[in-house]
Design an enzyme around this catalytic site. Sequence first.
Site, PDB file in Angstrom:
ATOM      1  N   SER A 246       0.835  -1.198   0.000  1.00 30.91           N
ATOM      2  CA  SER A 246       0.000   0.000   0.000  1.00 30.91           C
ATOM      3  C   SER A 246       0.878   1.259   0.000  1.00 30.91           C
ATOM      4  O   SER A 246       1.606   1.497  -0.948  1.00 30.91           O
ATOM      5  CB  SER A 246      -0.966  -0.049   1.186  1.00 30.91           C
ATOM      6  OG  SER A 246      -1.980   0.921   1.040  1.00 30.91           O
ATOM      7  N   ASP A 269      -0.212  -4.259  -3.795  1.00 32.35           N
ATOM      8  CA  ASP A 269      -1.396  -3.395  -3.779  1.00 32.35           C
ATOM      9  C   ASP A 269      -1.002  -1.940  -3.526  1.00 32.35           C
ATOM     10  O   ASP A 269      -1.542  -1.257  -2.649  1.00 32.35           O
ATOM     11  CB  ASP A 269      -2.397  -3.877  -2.711  1.00 32.35           C
ATOM     12  CG  ASP A 269      -3.792  -4.077  -3.300  1.00 32.35           C
ATOM     13  OD1 ASP A 269      -3.964  -3.921  -4.524  1.00 32.35           O
ATOM     14  OD2 ASP A 269      -4.713  -4.396  -2.531  1.00 32.35           O
ATOM     15  N   HIS A 324      -7.671  -5.549  -0.038  1.00 33.13           N
ATOM     16  CA  HIS A 324      -6.461  -4.800   0.337  1.00 33.13           C
ATOM     17  C   HIS A 324      -5.807  -5.385   1.593  1.00 33.13           C
ATOM     18  O   HIS A 324      -4.589  -5.381   1.725  1.00 33.13           O
ATOM     19  CB  HIS A 324      -6.819  -3.331   0.550  1.00 33.13           C
ATOM     20  CG  HIS A 324      -5.640  -2.413   0.555  1.00 33.13           C
ATOM     21  ND1 HIS A 324      -4.684  -2.420  -0.443  1.00 33.13           N
ATOM     22  CD2 HIS A 324      -5.261  -1.442   1.434  1.00 33.13           C
ATOM     23  CE1 HIS A 324      -3.765  -1.493  -0.173  1.00 33.13           C
ATOM     24  NE2 HIS A 324      -4.090  -0.890   0.961  1.00 33.13           N
TER      25      HIS A 324
END
Length: 402
Positions: A246, A269, A324
């Site tokens: 992330s 991600d 996620h």
Amino acid sequence: MGNDCSNNLGIPPGKGPHAVGCTDFMMDHTAQGSFFRLYYPCQETEKPVKPDWVPCVEYFNGLADFMKINRTFGERIFNYLFGSFKIPAAVDAPFKSDAKCPVVIFSHGLGAFRTLYSAICAEMASQGFIVASVEHRDQSAAATYFLREKTESEKADKSEPEASGPVQNHLVREWMYYRSLQHGEKEFPLRNQQVKHRADECILALDRLTEINSGVTMHNALQTRFDWTTLENSMDLCRVAAVGHSFGGATVIEALGKEVKFKCGVALDSWMLPLDDELFARVKQPIFFINSEKFQWAGNISRMRKLDSAVVQRKMITIRGAVHQSFPDFTFLTGNWIGKLLKLKGEIDPEVAMDLCNKATLAFLQRHLGLQKDFNQWDPLIDGQDENLIQGTNVTVLQSSI
């Protein structure tokens, strides 16, 4: 444990041939120093002591702040759900490896901290890597701390409770918590400043490991029992990669642009917003984007596509049914209904998703770090060749937006 089907819950141990140890390192003790958890191949021990997944209550408070819930309520809930889980690694176990270890610097996501990706880090260590999971001090972690000198009144106050974990007597913990966006504040300037800070912390962690490897005496401000001198000449510093999730994925790309010692990067991600457009042309190393099916959107993917290159390998796969939160450990620690309710679990079995992510990562690292391992058996995963993978992305991106 107050959780549905909790008997089956827990962070999966590494699947590689090595037992895994872990320890914490802080140097210097100020906010400008380096703070990370190290995962490494270790000697087998009869009854290994495993660390708590969440090290102390302040991290629960930080998670509550991040999720905008009351701290007392948050602490009770988090302690109830997650308080008894352990990390699949032996605390301060003696280092042991029959060859020099390639190195991974790992960067956590927004509102996370150094211990929350232990399934990935322990797997890498079990496969022979030394992994430094950095705890970022840019106010993007849920919580973190540094140490400061005690004031005279603090030195005089003998009633003060002991801080959890060993700290030198003249020092005290100073906590830093997640900083939310202020009302009306634009997100990009803050996140761009943070991603640069984070990349510097990844480079600093690599610098510290380089010193440890060359036999420089290190003063760990945390008084662990681990013998750092055993790591002298243990690392293959020509084979270094950056991995992150992330905001950590963006940190990987920023770090590659700043430091050529990182030979390649794996961005899980990745959240691309924090990055300057002009950075993309500076990144010369191979990058592997591993995405979840449910998180990505066209604007984010189009920024990843700006890193496409005819010269260097840039790969992208998407894990079907993943969300996620399929990358941090949370996905293993909640039963089905709580996991789905809190979006910590996707439609795919968490172990299947993590296995695909780890194997594809190992194959990519072998290819671009020149490792003499058998990870190339998973090469097809790099191209999305599995029923649970999509080559590229499931998101439709208009050509004009690239």
